[in-house]
Design an enzyme around this catalytic site. Structure first.
Site, PDB file in Angstrom:
ATOM      1  N   ASP A   7     -69.968 -43.160 -10.788  1.00 46.49           N
ATOM      2  CA  ASP A   7     -70.442 -42.923  -9.429  1.00 46.49           C
ATOM      3  C   ASP A   7     -71.718 -43.744  -9.282  1.00 46.49           C
ATOM      4  O   ASP A   7     -72.790 -43.315  -9.717  1.00 46.49           O
ATOM      5  CB  ASP A   7     -70.717 -41.434  -9.206  1.00 46.49           C
ATOM      6  N   GLU A  68     -66.436 -45.771  -7.887  1.00 50.65           N
ATOM      7  CA  GLU A  68     -66.353 -45.425  -6.474  1.00 50.65           C
ATOM      8  C   GLU A  68     -66.504 -46.688  -5.637  1.00 50.65           C
ATOM      9  O   GLU A  68     -67.446 -47.459  -5.825  1.00 50.65           O
ATOM     10  CB  GLU A  68     -67.452 -44.418  -6.103  1.00 50.65           C
ATOM     11  N   ASP A 141     -73.942 -36.285  -9.009  1.00 49.05           N
ATOM     12  CA  ASP A 141     -73.456 -37.620  -9.384  1.00 49.05           C
ATOM     13  C   ASP A 141     -72.589 -37.544 -10.640  1.00 49.05           C
ATOM     14  O   ASP A 141     -71.617 -38.285 -10.782  1.00 49.05           O
ATOM     15  CB  ASP A 141     -74.637 -38.566  -9.649  1.00 49.05           C
TER      16      ASP A 141
END
Length: 179
Positions: A7, A68, A141
């Site tokens: 992430d 991501e 996160d």
């Protein structure tokens, strides 16, 4: 299948490793955050992220890296930092020949919670349940990185079949043009 989920972020880059196959219980191998000081020089921050991701790759030896996909936000400064951290993760994986998959936030949320509009608390709760953890990983996160890995494990078989079908069609079409 062992997947490192990333992430991306400049201040907190979530990382999580999940192992398993679609349709079977998954196992969390590791989870954490690569942190950089907000007041540090950008170049030094990117090097710190690279070193952190390299350490995770060395330690956990994933077969895939799921990152991501950066999407347009209202804050251009935030999206630039996210894109830079994302590029570092992709570079680290590519340097080692590890395949990289990009997943959108809504795709990850839908895969893990059933809704592409789920909030961070819902994602954390489902990651906790799916990986049979005693509590949601903190910060968010870290939970998001695990969700990326889960999403990739669940979606990779279908994506691979689709890519193979597209490649086969392209091959057949090109043979038809040369005949």
């Amino acid at each position: 299948m062992r997947v490192l989920g990333v992430d991306p972020g400049l201040t907190r880059c979530g990382v999580g490793v999940v192992e398993g196959v679609a349709g079977r219980p998954l196992t969390m191998i590791g989870v954490g955050v690569v942190r950089t000081p907000a007041d540090a020089d950008l170049g030094h921050r990117l090097v710190a992220i690279e070193q952190g991701i390299e350490q995770w790759l060395d330690e956990h030896r994933p077969e895939f890296v799921a990152v991501e996909r950066v999407f347009s936000q209202h804050n251009v400064r935030t999206v630039m930092g996210t894109a830079q951290a994302s590029a570092v993760a992709m570079l680290c994986a590519a340097r080692r020949g590890i395949p990289v998959a990009l997943h959108t936030p809504s795709e990850v949320k839908a895969a893990v919670t059933g809704s592409g509009r789920a909030d961070k608390a819902q994602v954390g709760a489902m990651v906790t349940r799916l990986l049979r953890l005693s509590a949601p990983p903190k910060p968010a996160d870290a939970a998001d990185a695990l969700a990326l890995a889960i999403c990739h494990i669940w979606r990779a078989p279908a994506q691979n079949r689709l890519q193979q079908a597209v490649a086969l069609h392209a091959t057949q079409a090109s043979k038809g043009r040369t005949a």
